[in-house]
Scaffold this motif. Structure first.
Motif, mmCIF file in Angstrom:
data_model
loop_
_atom_site.group_PDB
_atom_site.id
_atom_site.type_symbol
_atom_site.label_atom_id
_atom_site.label_comp_id
_atom_site.label_asym_id
_atom_site.label_seq_id
_atom_site.Cartn_x
_atom_site.Cartn_y
_atom_site.Cartn_z
ATOM 1 N N ILE A 258 24.530 37.500 51.462
ATOM 2 C CA ILE A 258 25.036 38.163 50.259
ATOM 3 C C ILE A 258 25.727 37.068 49.445
ATOM 4 O O ILE A 258 26.664 36.428 49.927
ATOM 5 N N ARG A 259 25.262 36.847 48.235
ATOM 6 C CA ARG A 259 25.795 35.768 47.406
ATOM 7 C C ARG A 259 26.417 36.350 46.141
ATOM 8 O O ARG A 259 25.869 37.285 45.543
ATOM 9 N N TYR A 260 27.539 35.779 45.747
ATOM 10 C CA TYR A 260 28.224 36.160 44.516
ATOM 11 C C TYR A 260 28.308 34.933 43.609
ATOM 12 O O TYR A 260 28.871 33.908 43.990
ATOM 13 N N GLU A 261 27.713 35.062 42.422
ATOM 14 C CA GLU A 261 27.787 34.007 41.415
ATOM 15 C C GLU A 261 28.851 34.400 40.399
ATOM 16 O O GLU A 261 28.917 35.563 39.972
ATOM 17 N N TYR A 262 29.667 33.439 39.981
ATOM 18 C CA TYR A 262 30.763 33.714 39.055
ATOM 19 C C TYR A 262 30.441 33.155 37.667
ATOM 20 O O TYR A 262 29.938 32.033 37.539
ATOM 21 N N PHE A 263 30.748 33.981 36.640
ATOM 22 C CA PHE A 263 30.436 33.622 35.259
ATOM 23 C C PHE A 263 31.669 33.802 34.380
ATOM 24 O O PHE A 263 32.592 34.552 34.723
ATOM 25 N N GLY A 264 31.650 33.117 33.248
ATOM 26 C CA GLY A 264 32.784 33.178 32.334
ATOM 27 C C GLY A 264 32.881 34.489 31.586
ATOM 28 O O GLY A 264 33.965 34.911 31.200
ATOM 29 N N ASP A 265 31.728 35.153 31.350
ATOM 30 C CA ASP A 265 31.761 36.430 30.643
ATOM 31 C C ASP A 265 30.541 37.262 31.011
ATOM 32 O O ASP A 265 29.627 36.797 31.694
ATOM 33 N N ALA A 266 30.549 38.512 30.541
ATOM 34 C CA ALA A 266 29.501 39.459 30.907
ATOM 35 C C ALA A 266 28.147 39.098 30.297
ATOM 36 O O ALA A 266 27.104 39.405 30.877
ATOM 37 N N THR A 267 28.153 38.446 29.133
ATOM 38 C CA THR A 267 26.891 38.061 28.498
ATOM 39 C C THR A 267 26.150 37.037 29.343
ATOM 40 O O THR A 267 24.944 37.162 29.596
ATOM 41 N N ALA A 268 26.864 36.019 29.797
ATOM 42 C CA ALA A 268 26.246 34.999 30.643
ATOM 43 C C ALA A 268 25.747 35.621 31.944
ATOM 44 O O ALA A 268 24.675 35.263 32.456
ATOM 45 N N LEU A 269 26.514 36.580 32.479
ATOM 46 C CA LEU A 269 26.126 37.245 33.715
ATOM 47 C C LEU A 269 24.815 38.007 33.524
ATOM 48 O O LEU A 269 23.899 37.911 34.349
ATOM 49 N N PHE A 270 24.716 38.762 32.432
ATOM 50 C CA PHE A 270 23.509 39.554 32.203
ATOM 51 C C PHE A 270 22.293 38.661 31.971
ATOM 52 O O PHE A 270 21.185 38.966 32.434
ATOM 53 N N GLU A 271 22.481 37.551 31.272
ATOM 54 C CA GLU A 271 21.366 36.630 31.054
ATOM 55 C C GLU A 271 20.888 36.046 32.375
ATOM 56 O O GLU A 271 19.693 35.824 32.568
ATOM 57 N N ALA A 272 21.823 35.815 33.304
ATOM 58 C CA ALA A 272 21.442 35.314 34.621
ATOM 59 C C ALA A 272 20.633 36.362 35.376
ATOM 60 O O ALA A 272 19.695 36.035 36.119
#
Length: 608
Positions: A258-272
């Motif tokens: 189970i992996r958790y990637e951390y992003f600066g904001d929700a937009t970057a997260l959704f693009e990932a």
């Protein structure tokens, strides 16, 4: 290919039946489980939890996205910011909870539980095979130390139970007994839910300040693998996990990683997620759910969209006002700020008007307050506090509604009337009090919380028309945690989830003691004798009618207190995920809650 919407069979109506409060079992003998009321639904020889697939294959990986970061692997103190998932996936307790019942526990580290007829004591017998991830046995000493250190030096969420324990003692090589100092039958269950830590790992450390950099030594199916603070965290399934053959664990914790990637904001997260870096994503905006999921991977059938219904209370999500600040001490000011919040227009802008508003803390459930004046048992419970209750508690209270237009003229006029009654006036375009001090405050937002930022921007423009200066301050994860833990804010986004079996934890949320305890959930700083009396009535309830009445009465006190400006609610969860990720057809009553994703999901290639 169109979106695949799963609507598994789930009897949400069973929730009301499950809340029937039968008398507590009277016999004092070891049992395989314990229920808050009545008997556990599963027999001693159950094969698996009803919402788990015991034949689910093991293997594969699942990747989630998170905004923010972490700087410690210790989730049990106020020091630092830890990945919240560690409490649930890297540690275990004596008993485990079934999320298909309002509040029932089954043996986990403990093979049996025994209580007296009045539940003034409870005993747990450890399984002889229970092991920490380093292979060492779980001992009675580890259990007793864990309860004491968490209750005295740990996060405030653990302290209420410890304060109610009169004695904690070993009564056998593998048996511990807790005797309680108060008459509260829920304590016997809560005593089974504390995480068990390895005493030796913390020797020579100041537990309250211990920011673990090395992987924690727990007993759970997962151990911490590769990680980099602020960037990613991997949890690896322990091939030597001691409890792999327990019925309670059958069909659960199926992923190897189970992996958790951390992003600066929700937009970057959704693009990932769109790019395939992430394999599962919870969508919290219905308009986005309908409009943003038409990218190639969805059209090719590589990504599926699943809708997970539930029967739990709405809880509360919104902007909370800190009544420790004089500015928010007057209920008329708080009502004015509610009236100025144009929910209908905001909801239309952000979700296309698709999501209903939260109407009270226990809305969407049988426990929620009913419209109109308080009646029957609810009124009887509240009557002794009538003189001190916020207006509307007894008479009936509903959130202000706008006409749906962007200007919300009626709402702003009502807000101004209330503000004048509270001693505020407009002078040179600014709202000021009798001493000439302006009505100004700060809204604290976590960096990357784009939805909150969008709501705040609309709200700030409305308040400006009243002469109110709301400054929006955006801070990083560490600062946000530090400030909210210490109640160092004027207003901030707030979320509290509530169960179908509310109990002792409500004191951590709403009591006067919690208002003065850093790290508690009483962010609004409320101090209400009525609220505490309703919690006491809930805990003392001996019938379904009394329990529901006490909870509905508490709901009235909280809602009419006007502490939070509510947003919209989610009556289902919306999860987009890799098509190879599967979950059982039978869903728990709590839906997509603790114990569901990733716990009972699995990886299985489609074969296409």
């Amino acid at each position: 290919m169109g979106s695949v919407i799963f609507r598994p069979r789930v009897a949400l109506a069973a929730v009301a039946v499950a809340l029937g409060l039968a008398p507590l079992p009277g016999a004092a003998e070891p049992e395989h489980g314990i229920a808050m009321y009545g008997a556990p639904a599963l027999p001693p020889d159950f094969v698996s939890l009803p919402y788990a697939n015991p034949d689910a294959p093991k293997g594969g990986r699942i990747v989630f996205g998170e905004t923010g970061g972490f700087d410690t692997l210790n989730p049990f103190t106020l020091a630092g910011t830890a990945p919240w998932q560690l409490r649930f996936l890297a540690y275990e307790s004596l008993m485990g909870r079934s999320w298909d019942e309002p509040f029932t526990l089954y043996g986990l580290l403990a093979e049996s539980v025994e209580t007296g007829p009045d539940r003034r004591w409870v005993e747990f017998r450890l399984r002889p095979e229970a092991r920490f991830s380093d292979g060492t046995p779980v001992t009675v000493e580890d259990v007793l130390w864990s309860y004491e250190v968490l209750g005295t030096e740990g996060h405030p969420r653990y302290r209420a139970l410890w304060s109610a324990i009169e004695t904690a003692e070993a009564v056998g090589e593998r048996t511990v007994r807790f005797t309680f100092s108060e008459d509260n039958p829920e304590l016997a269950l809560l005593a089974g839910l504390r995480p068990i830590l390895k005493k030796a790992q913390f020797e020579g450390r100041d537990f309250a300040e211990a920011r673990l950099s090395e992987p924690p030594i727990g007993t759970a199916p997962y151990v911490v693998g590769d990680h980099e603070p602020g960037r990613f965290l991997e949890l690896e399934r322990d091939p030597d996990y001691w409890g792999a053959d327990l019925p309670f664990r059958a069909g659960t914790h199926n992923f190897d990683t189970i992996r958790y990637e951390y992003f600066g904001d929700a937009t970057a997260l959704f693009e990932a997620f769109k790019a395939g870096t992430l394999t599962a994503h919870r969508e919290r905006n219905l308009d986005a759910w309908e409009t943003r999921y038409d990218f190639p991977a969805v059209r090719r059938g590589e990504i599926e969209k699943s809708v997970i219904p539930h029967g739990r209370p709405s809880g509360m999500t919104g902007f909370v006002m800190n009544t420790r600040r004089d500015l928010f001490a007057d209920w008329r000011v708080r009502e004015a700020l509610l009236a100025a919040f144009n929910f209908e227009a905001i909801n239309d802008t952000l979700t296309g008007g698709r999501q209903p508003r939260i109407t009270s803390y226990f809305s969407n459930s049988v426990l929620g307050m009913r419209a109109g004046p308080a009646e029957g048992r609810v009124r009887d419970l509240l009557a002794p506090f009538a003189e001190d209750l916020p207006p509307g508690t007894l008479e009936g209270y509903a959130l202000p509604e706008s006409d749906g237009t962007a200007r919300n003229r009626a709402g702003l006029r009502r807000a101004m009337r209330l503000l004048r009654e509270a001693g505020w006036r407009v002078e040179d375009g600014r709202l000021v009090n009798g001493a000439g001090a302006p009505f100004a405050f700060e809204l604290l937002i976590r960096q990357g919380a784009q939805e909150h930022q969008a709501i705040a921007d609309i709200y700030a423009r409305a308040l400006e028309r009243l002469g109110i200066d709301m400054t929006i301050a955006t801070v990083d994860d560490a600062q946000y945690t530090e400030r909210t833990t210490g109640f160092d804010f004027d207003m901030t986004p707030y979320r509290v989830g509530l169960s179908l079996s509310p109990g002792t934890e409500q004191r951590l949320y709403w009591s006067a003691e919690a208002a003065g305890t850093p790290g508690s959930r009483n962010w609004m700083g409320m101090r209400s004798e009525a609220a505490e009396a309703m919690i006491d009535a809930m805990l003392a309830a001996e019938s379904r009618e009394d329990f529901v009445a006490a909870t509905r009465a508490l709901d009235r006190v909280l809602t009419a207190g006007r502490y939070v400006i509510p947003f919209y609610q989610w009556t289902a969860s919306y999860i987009a995920h890799d098509a190879a990720l599967r979950y059982p057809e039978k869903l728990p009553v709590y839906g997509d809650w603790a114990g569901f994703l990733p716990d009972v999901w699995w990886y299985e290639e489609t074969g296409e």
